[in-house]
Design an enzyme around this catalytic site. Structure first.
Site, PDB file in Angstrom:
ATOM      1  N   GLU A   1       0.855  -1.183   0.000  1.00 52.60           N
ATOM      2  CA  GLU A   1       0.000   0.000   0.000  1.00 52.60           C
ATOM      3  C   GLU A   1       0.895   1.238   0.000  1.00 52.60           C
ATOM      4  O   GLU A   1       1.156   1.803  -1.044  1.00 52.60           O
ATOM      5  CB  GLU A   1      -0.934  -0.032   1.213  1.00 52.60           C
ATOM      6  CG  GLU A   1      -2.120   0.893   1.082  1.00 52.60           C
ATOM      7  CD  GLU A   1      -3.202   0.557   2.088  1.00 52.60           C
ATOM      8  OE1 GLU A   1      -4.057   1.426   2.322  1.00 52.60           O
ATOM      9  OE2 GLU A   1      -3.210  -0.561   2.651  1.00 52.60           O
TER      10      GLU A   1
ATOM     11  N   GLU B   1      -2.087   0.673  13.619  1.00 51.06           N
ATOM     12  CA  GLU B   1      -3.278   0.983  12.839  1.00 51.06           C
ATOM     13  C   GLU B   1      -4.551   0.656  13.616  1.00 51.06           C
ATOM     14  O   GLU B   1      -5.549   1.371  13.518  1.00 51.06           O
ATOM     15  CB  GLU B   1      -3.245   0.190  11.527  1.00 51.06           C
ATOM     16  CG  GLU B   1      -4.410   0.436  10.609  1.00 51.06           C
ATOM     17  CD  GLU B   1      -4.244  -0.278   9.281  1.00 51.06           C
ATOM     18  OE1 GLU B   1      -4.936   0.121   8.317  1.00 51.06           O
ATOM     19  OE2 GLU B   1      -3.423  -1.216   9.189  1.00 51.06           O
TER      20      GLU B   1
END
Length: 891
Positions: free
Chosen positions: A469, A740
């Protein structure tokens, strides 16, 4: 030291920048003095063209200008010339008429200010047949340089990533040039002063190119060639002689190329390097390139070229391994002791052809084995083939890894940890912030926030540096930018990124979820994500006093709000379309990433917030009509928000922490409704045993909303909470960066998910600005932004015995801190840099009981406007260091 000095002159935020293309560079400086209350009354700037002694060629002399301005002073001389070094110096006068000497001489150097000045051609290797394992390309050319050389400057860029070499040496220390931008619209070039590297006589120049973001894998769909299917380089070397002659060496069809030891290099996947194929002298004049083939020239647009805007990525520090682990699965693993971003340098002895495999991961699993599940498709693997014959040292070129743990496979001989070094890489931003307090776990949290920024500010504000990502998610950037601006000078970094946001913004004003837009098939434009178009430039203005970024982004800011206005069934509500909502909120339904707060409530809240910021921006820029328009829009949206989401009795319809935090933080409620909303939020948290339930949208505002509305103790208890979910939970789990997910690793050691579980993801690090602004009390006044007027209001809280913050502003270092003394009194320490003032609140103080430096306030130099208020003593400070001691009531 002289009584008054001018120090640290800068141009466009940087010291002696090369190759800038600003038509009117902005200059700034700091003032140094031992005295209190020092403020500039006038300045004089001299700028010369190429003369560092200012004996001739002075092109701009302001004379004595009556002004207290010492940042963002715009160059006002004749039009600048390309490829020219301009020297400048500054002197000032203070309010007492004291005159400083001249500052040290600084300079800026212009780049190629017109696309027509690029005479070089794009050069590329002959086109290959779609092979994914693509080796890097090496291209070279020899040239002659005569005696009497005055200056040699290279301008270079690439489609892909590149490294320059000259006479056998690497040029510069920048990594991942030319950086990642909206390549179709904006491609940066870099400028290098190579004068000391040029030899009299025969020379050789070379360039290595790799795929990078331009041509390699980007995104989790494994799309390749997002921007093009051919790597290419553009190189232009200018040689200037003492007698005025100029020669140019440029990339063109006369260059030759071959491949070399870099057999594969990808951002996500790592690098394969065969040391047997090294050509140590390939960029020297004596190299025999008989086996090399001619390059191909490509016809590519040069009008998109812009000078480097932000600092480049560099190796900023080295860390050493802390241990060698033999896992239960029998793996050999090095522990770096810190989740870091960059790469591993190592020295090894091996037989020629021996292949070593090095894998990278963030954590070990609950059994203590090497874990790569959360990398998804990213391989993060280095393969090194030994050349043999003695010790050999290697580090990668066009890739980076996010890791704490390194697994060694097929490593020859005994492992010596002294042979391994972690090289930390990020955009080389100046560190500007420091925070500490009496609670060691909060200090560790601050450490993790800082390392989250280090790991994710690599040319763009990425969401994670390890998996497939690593994209510039807009929502993540806007929630963290205020914290980021405390910790580092992020002005050039975000200025560059916002230029890409403007370039990639869709025609209807909507904003892609990631910038640069690496997800072209995703046309979703979500609230709180697209609002980065407004929040980020406004934050840069508040933190740096930068009006130019507002001017450059204003049309983009308006376009975003105008886009919102066209959405929904009611132009004052945003109640249609896709939204990420309170992403990863803990109150989400099972199987959902989106928290329980209604997405139309969040969208409308941000609609009001952004409209208000656009109105403020218009006021700053002197655009009265726009200011009135967007102020009216905000008023209408707030009114509709209250009609839609607040009951007649003043209760928010959404019983979530995020809904209440946004309503308070964005001033969407007032009066008794505001008080009820604040009390309800505090009660929800208390009922939840001081645990949060917020996700990406609510978390940045939660503690601020509480502290601001009178529930500072509740905010402090949230920050000090150690049980899941909390900021300190991950710290106690051994985290060295921000996670996260609040429960990326669960208490039993199991993992949240393989699908989306980064252990270096800065968004929740947004609590950092609460530590600075609320707990330590250091902030700037929006009416005089960039810390020209400083706000100091420390808020002591139970569970803390002291807190201290320091920030290196454009004017100098600001400090704010407090400490509970053994005798029960409170000590507040403040440092105010020259040419600024500070409005200070001493919490819980009585005017008659405050001493500064052992003296009553009335006798303290530099202290003015002292007055008693309900919340303590308010006063104004000129520059200098101050220590206040007093009996604090109720603090």
């Amino acid at each position: 030291m002289n009584e008054l000095q001018v120090i640290k002159p800068v141009a466009e935020y940087r010291t002696n920048p090369l190759g800038i293309d600003a038509a009117k560079p902005r200059l700034g400086w700091r003032i140094q003095s031992r005295r209190r209350g020092v403020a500039q009354a006038a300045y004089r700037i001299q700028v010369s063209e190429g003369d560092d002694r200012f004996e001739s060629a002075v092109v701009w002399d302001t004379g004595k200008v009556a002004s207290d301005r010492s940042v963002h002073v715009e160059y006002g001389g004749p039009q600048l010339k390309s490829r020219t070094r301009y020297f400048f110096r500054v002197r000032i006068w203070d309010r007492h008429g004291t005159e400083s000497g001249w500052s040290e001489t600084a300079y800026w150097e212009t780049g190629l200010l017109d696309a027509s000045e690029w005479t070089a051609e794009w050069i590329s290797a002959p086109k290959r047949d779609g092979a994914e394992a693509e080796p890097a390309d090496y291209a070279r050319k020899t040239f002659d340089a005569g005696p009497g050389l005055k200056r040699a400057t290279i301008y270079a860029t690439a489609h892909g990533l590149y490294e320059l070499h000259l006479n056998g040496e690497r040029v510069g220390d920048a990594l991942f040039a030319p950086g990642w931008t909206s390549y179709a619209n904006r491609l940066q070039y870099q400028t290098y002063d190579v004068t000391p590297m040029i030899q009299n006589g025969r020379n050789a120049i070379g360039v290595v190119t790799g795929n990078g973001w331009y041509k390699g894998d980007i995104g989790w769909h494994s799309e390749r060639g997002l921007y093009g299917d051919r790597r290419a380089a553009l190189v232009q070397l200018h040689l200037t002689y003492e007698d005025g002659r100029e020669e140019t060496v440029r990339s063109d069809g006369s260059w030759t190329m071959a491949t070399g030891p870099i057999r594969l290099s990808e951002i996500y996947h790592g690098e394969t390097y065969d040391a047997r194929l090294e050509r140590p002298d390939w960029a020297t004049a004596d190299f025999d390139d008989a086996g090399w083939v001619p390059v191909e020239t490509l016809d590519a647009d040069k009008r998109t070229l812009i000078a480097q805007q932000n600092e480049p990525s560099r190796i900023v520090e080295d860390i050493r391994p802390v241990g060698l682990i033999r896992t239960p699965a029998g793996e050999t693993v090095i522990d770096m002791g810190q989740n870091m971003v960059g790469w591993l340098r190592f020295t090894v002895r091996g037989e020629a052809g021996h292949r070593i495999v090095i894998r990278h991961a963030e954590i070990l699993d609950k059994d203590g084995n090497f874990y790569t599940g959360n990398l998804r498709k990213a391989k993060q693997t280095i393969e090194y083939v030994c050349r043999g014959g003695g010790p050999e040292t290697y580090e990668p070129h066009f890739t980076f890894q996010g890791f704490r743990y390194v697994k060694l496979e097929h490593y020859p001989g005994e492992i010596n940890l002294e042979h391994f070094t972690g090289r930390v890489i990020h955009t080389d931003m100046e560190p500007t912030g420091r925070f500490e307090c009496s609670e060691p776990l909060v200090n560790r949290l601050q450490h993790n926030i800082l390392w989250g920024q280090k790991g994710n500010f690599l040319d763009v504000p990425t969401d994670c540096p390890q998996r497939d990502e690593r994209l510039g998610w807009t929502g993540d950037a806007q929630v963290f930018i205020r914290t980021a601006a405390f910790l580092m000078n992020v002005a050039p970094f975000f200025t560059k990124w916002l230029g890409d946001l403007k370039a990639d913004q869709f025609e209807d004003g909507s904003v892609p979820a990631v910038i640069p837009n690496a997800l072209p098939k995703n046309r979703n434009s979500s609230s709180a994500w697209g609002d980065a178009a407004v929040i980020c430039p406004w934050t840069l203005y508040v933190c740096y006093g930068d009006t130019r970024v507002l001017e450059e982004q204003f049309d983009s800011m308006k376009a975003w709000v105008d886009y919102i206005r066209r959405q929904g069934d009611n132009e004052w509500l945003w109640n249609t379309g896709f939204h990420y909502g309170d992403w990863l909120g803990l109150d989400a339904k099972e199987g959902s990433y989106v928290g329980a707060t209604p997405t139309d409530l969040i969208a409308t809240a941000f609609y009001a917030h952004s409209a208000g910021l656009v109105a403020k921006t218009a006021e700053v820029l002197g655009r009265a009509e726009d200011a009135e328009t967007y102020r009216t829009i905000r008023e209408r949206v707030v009114r509709e928000f209250r009609n839609e989401f607040v009951t007649p009795n003043g209760r928010l319809i959404s019983p979530t922490q995020t809904a209440h935090a946004l309503a308070l933080a964005f001033d969407l409620v007032d009066g008794e409704t505001y008080r009820r909303t604040a009390a309800t939020l505090a009660k929800m948290i208390e009922d939840n045993k001081f645990h949060l339930t917020t996700g990406f949208v609510g978390t940045p505002y939660l503690c601020h909303a509480l502290s601001r509305s009178g529930y500072h103790e509740t905010a402090a208890k949230l920050v000090l909470q150690q049980e899941y979910p909390s900021w300190l939970y991950s710290v106690l789990q051994g985290a060295t960066t921000i996670w996260e997910h609040w429960d990326g690793i669960k208490p039993d050691g199991s993992l949240w998910s393989d699908a989306m579980n980064s252990f270096n993801h800065y968004a929740y690090g947004s609590i950092g600005d609460w530590l600075y602004q609320a707990l330590a009390g250091l902030d700037t006044d929006e009416s005089a932004p960039g810390y020209k007027r400083i706000r100091i209001r420390p808020l002591p809280a139970s569970g803390f015995d002291y807190a201290h913050a320091a920030h290196d502003s454009m004017y100098g270092t600001i400090e704010s801190g407090w400490r509970r003394l053994a005798d029960g009194r409170l000590q507040v320490d403040v440092v105010v840099p020259p040419n600024t003032t500070a409005d200070v609140v001493l919490p819980g103080a009585a005017l008659s009981g405050v001493a500064e430096g052992g003296r009553p306030l009335a006798e303290a130099e530099g202290v003015a406007d002292c007055r008693q208020t309900d919340d303590g003593v308010r006063l104004t400070l000129g520059s200098g260091g101050y220590r206040f001691v007093y009996e604090a009531a109720g603090v």
